[in-house]
Design a protein around this motif. Structure first.
Motif, short mmCIF file in Angstrom:
data_model
loop_
_atom_site.label_atom_id
_atom_site.label_comp_id
_atom_site.label_asym_id
_atom_site.label_seq_id
_atom_site.Cartn_x
_atom_site.Cartn_y
_atom_site.Cartn_z
N ASP A 201 0.83 -1.19 0.00
CA ASP A 201 0.00 0.00 0.00
C ASP A 201 0.87 1.25 0.00
O ASP A 201 1.75 1.39 0.85
N LEU A 202 0.61 2.16 -0.93
CA LEU A 202 1.33 3.43 -0.98
C LEU A 202 0.34 4.56 -0.79
O LEU A 202 -0.61 4.70 -1.56
N SER A 203 0.56 5.37 0.26
CA SER A 203 -0.35 6.47 0.58
C SER A 203 0.00 7.69 -0.25
O SER A 203 1.11 8.22 -0.18
N PHE A 204 -0.98 8.17 -1.03
CA PHE A 204 -0.78 9.31 -1.92
C PHE A 204 -1.43 10.57 -1.36
O PHE A 204 -2.50 10.52 -0.75
N ASN A 205 -0.76 11.69 -1.57
CA ASN A 205 -1.28 13.04 -1.33
C ASN A 205 -0.80 13.90 -2.49
O ASN A 205 0.16 13.54 -3.18
#
Length: 331
Positions: A201-205
């Protein structure tokens, strides 16, 4: 870049509601799909060396969830969130120079980080990923693990705390450059290729970029490019994530969510904190409309909704199909 070797017998992605802080309360066990194991890098590798500490929080959680599933006839899965940034071990923070002092703009707390953009730090993180995958990639209950090399205070690699000018100055003084940071973002995805059976899982902003002259900006184009890169390198093992879901969402986040939808599932969210989320049920319905497969609930969720309400939402999330596309994310 060339895609990684194909994943083999990829474990099912988490589908439903998750407790972000550990084991759900007993009355909610049947209404959720799993929970998050929060663990600091410093707990896993307190000293340099090719070994993961025994009896660490991941080991304990695996034993715990197996006991819960056997006793309560549930099928809870685990999401491993490894915190780097301020939670990296001291020996990693000192690679290439003394630790870099930062202040969290959101809460005012201070901490130190290592030079995450350097090759030495990257090699240490790559080793961590390799060791973790060797231990847990074939554990059925460990369904997802987060990507965390290029982080500061939270498990969100695209946040650079640019609202605090002192943080920007400290990073530049320590040798930070925009090119090195963008390379770090690519390399942390590359490092996840050691997981052959587990989703990453890669958290994007919206990416907070720091320019050589110290000026800052928000670069949504780069965020979109990294979404596509994650899918190119990790394929269906890449889970597109965001940890700020609320209603109504800021305009720039609406754009980003549309990009996530374009690339398709698997998609995951963590809600914003309870005081910033707006209405919880509306936020969860919004997540379903965005095609989410899982949502991490805010702390104190048991005061906001009944197990029955969550059971219905859990079922709605579980029913979202996996419809990953092979297209490129566009702005």
């Amino acid at each position: 870049p060339s895609p990684s070797p194909a994943t083999q017998d990829l474990k099912p992605v988490l589908r439903g509601l998750l407790d972000r802080n550990g084991v759900p309360p007993p009355t909610y066990l049947g209404s959720l799909a799993g929970y998050v194991v929060n663990v600091d890098w410093s707990e896993l590798q307190p000293s340099s060396g090719a070994v993961i500490a025994a009896d660490n929080p991941i080991d304990n959680a695996i034993s715990q969830v197996r006991a819960l599933n056997a006793t309560d006839h549930t099928h809870l899965g685990l999401k491993i969130r490894v915190f780097a940034g301020v939670d990296a071990p001291d020996w990693v923070k000192s690679l290439g120079g003394s630790p870099v002092a930062l202040t969290n703009p959101q809460g005012g707390q201070t901490g130190t980080i290592g030079r995450f953009w350097t090759d030495a730090f990257g090699q240490a993180y790559d080793q961590l990923e390799t060791l973790l995958a060797a231990e847990y990639d074939q554990v059925p209950e460990v369904r997802e693990v987060t990507i965390a090399r290029c982080t500061t205070f939270y498990d969100e690699p695209f946040i650079r705390d640019i609202s605090d000018p002192s943080d920007v100055s400290a990073l530049i003084a320590a040798g930070y450059t925009l090119d090195a940071d963008e390379n770090c973002q690519r390399e942390e995805i590359d490092a996840a290729t050691v997981w052959r059976h587990t989703h990453s899982d890669l958290s994007f902003n919206p990416y907070q970029s720091i320019n050589p002259d110290g000026s800052t900006s928000t670069d949504e184009l780069f965020t979109g490019l990294m979404m596509s890169y994650c899918r190119q390198i990790l394929g269906p093992a890449c889970v597109l994530e965001n940890n700020s879901l609320r209603v109504p969402p800021p305009p720039e986040y609406q754009t980003m969510y549309a990009q996530m939808q374009t690339l398709g599932q698997p998609i995951a969210f963590q809600t914003a904190a309870a005081q910033r989320i707006g209405d919880l049920q509306s936020t969860l319905e919004y997540a379903v409309s965005l095609g989410a497969n899982s949502v991490e609930l805010p702390g104190g969720y048991e005061e906001l909704a009944t197990p029955g309400t969550f059971a219905a939402t859990n079922a709605a999330l579980a029913a979202v199909p996996i419809l990953q596309t092979t297209g490129v994310c566009k702005i």
